[in-house]
Write a protein that holds these residues in place. Structure first.
Motif, PDB file in Angstrom:
ATOM      1  N   PHE A  17       0.828  -1.205   0.000  1.00 53.48           N
ATOM      2  CA  PHE A  17       0.000   0.000   0.000  1.00 53.48           C
ATOM      3  C   PHE A  17       0.863   1.257   0.000  1.00 53.48           C
ATOM      4  N   ALA A  18       1.939   1.268   0.777  1.00 51.70           N
ATOM      5  CA  ALA A  18       2.804   2.450   0.836  1.00 51.70           C
ATOM      6  C   ALA A  18       3.487   2.697  -0.504  1.00 51.70           C
ATOM      7  N   TRP A  19       3.841   1.628  -1.208  1.00 54.09           N
ATOM      8  CA  TRP A  19       4.486   1.771  -2.514  1.00 54.09           C
ATOM      9  C   TRP A  19       3.520   2.387  -3.517  1.00 54.09           C
ATOM     10  N   LEU A  20       2.245   2.155  -3.313  1.00 58.24           N
ATOM     11  CA  LEU A  20       1.229   2.698  -4.209  1.00 58.24           C
ATOM     12  C   LEU A  20       0.986   4.195  -3.977  1.00 58.24           C
ATOM     13  N   LEU A  21       1.311   4.698  -2.786  1.00 60.42           N
ATOM     14  CA  LEU A  21       1.037   6.091  -2.405  1.00 60.42           C
ATOM     15  C   LEU A  21       2.307   6.930  -2.460  1.00 60.42           C
ATOM     16  N   ARG A  22       2.713   7.308  -3.637  1.00 60.24           N
ATOM     17  CA  ARG A  22       3.965   8.054  -3.773  1.00 60.24           C
ATOM     18  C   ARG A  22       3.833   9.525  -3.391  1.00 60.24           C
ATOM     19  N   LEU A  24       2.572  11.015  -0.768  1.00 61.22           N
ATOM     20  CA  LEU A  24       2.608  11.376   0.650  1.00 61.22           C
ATOM     21  C   LEU A  24       4.037  11.377   1.179  1.00 61.22           C
ATOM     22  N   ASP A  25       4.216  12.036   2.319  1.00 58.56           N
ATOM     23  CA  ASP A  25       5.511  11.992   2.973  1.00 58.56           C
ATOM     24  C   ASP A  25       5.703  10.592   3.584  1.00 58.56           C
ATOM     25  N   PRO A  26       6.913  10.211   3.944  1.00 56.98           N
ATOM     26  CA  PRO A  26       7.167   8.844   4.415  1.00 56.98           C
ATOM     27  C   PRO A  26       6.344   8.437   5.640  1.00 56.98           C
ATOM     28  N   LEU A  27       6.173   9.334   6.591  1.00 58.60           N
ATOM     29  CA  LEU A  27       5.387   8.982   7.771  1.00 58.60           C
ATOM     30  C   LEU A  27       3.926   8.771   7.402  1.00 58.60           C
ATOM     31  N   GLY A  28       3.394   9.613   6.545  1.00 63.99           N
ATOM     32  CA  GLY A  28       2.012   9.456   6.096  1.00 63.99           C
ATOM     33  C   GLY A  28       1.822   8.165   5.321  1.00 63.99           C
ATOM     34  N   ARG A  29       2.796   7.829   4.477  1.00 59.99           N
ATOM     35  CA  ARG A  29       2.715   6.580   3.727  1.00 59.99           C
ATOM     36  C   ARG A  29       2.730   5.384   4.666  1.00 59.99           C
TER      37      ARG A  29
END
Length: 101
Positions: A17-22, A24-29
């Motif tokens: 999921f985090a890889w899909l959300l480029r 956002l900032d790292p903490l938000g991802r």
């Protein structure tokens, strides 16, 4: 062993999921990834119970398949090699309309 399995079951969907959300900032991802992974890990067994197809192995396979689809979607959406990332245009909000009479 169970703690390691739980960690992997949360970490893999979170990373997908985090890889899909480029955007956002790292903490938000990371936060969105963990929340989405927990939702996925709750919804898959619930769905399998509703359709009377629950098994631990089937749940693991279903979550793995969904993670593969997420990773494929993230890989497909990645920028082309050599293409520069588009810079977001800074917008300055004009809030003078609030004070107009």
């Amino acid at each position: 062993m169970t703690a390691l399995l739980i960690l992997v079951m949360i970490a893999v969907p979170s990373a997908c999921f985090a890889w899909l959300l480029r955007g956002l900032d790292p903490l938000g991802r990371a936060m969105v990834g963990v929340a989405a992974a927990l939702c996925l890990l709750i919804l898959v067994p619930q769905t399998m119970l509703i359709v009377r197809a629950w098994s631990p192995t089937g749940g693991l396979v279903a979550v793995g398949a969904i993670c593969l689809l997420l990773a494929a979607a993230a890989w497909w959406r990645r920028p082309a090699a050599g293409a520069e990332a588009a810079e977001p245009v800074a917008r300055h909000e004009d809030e003078d309309w609030i004070f107009d009479e």
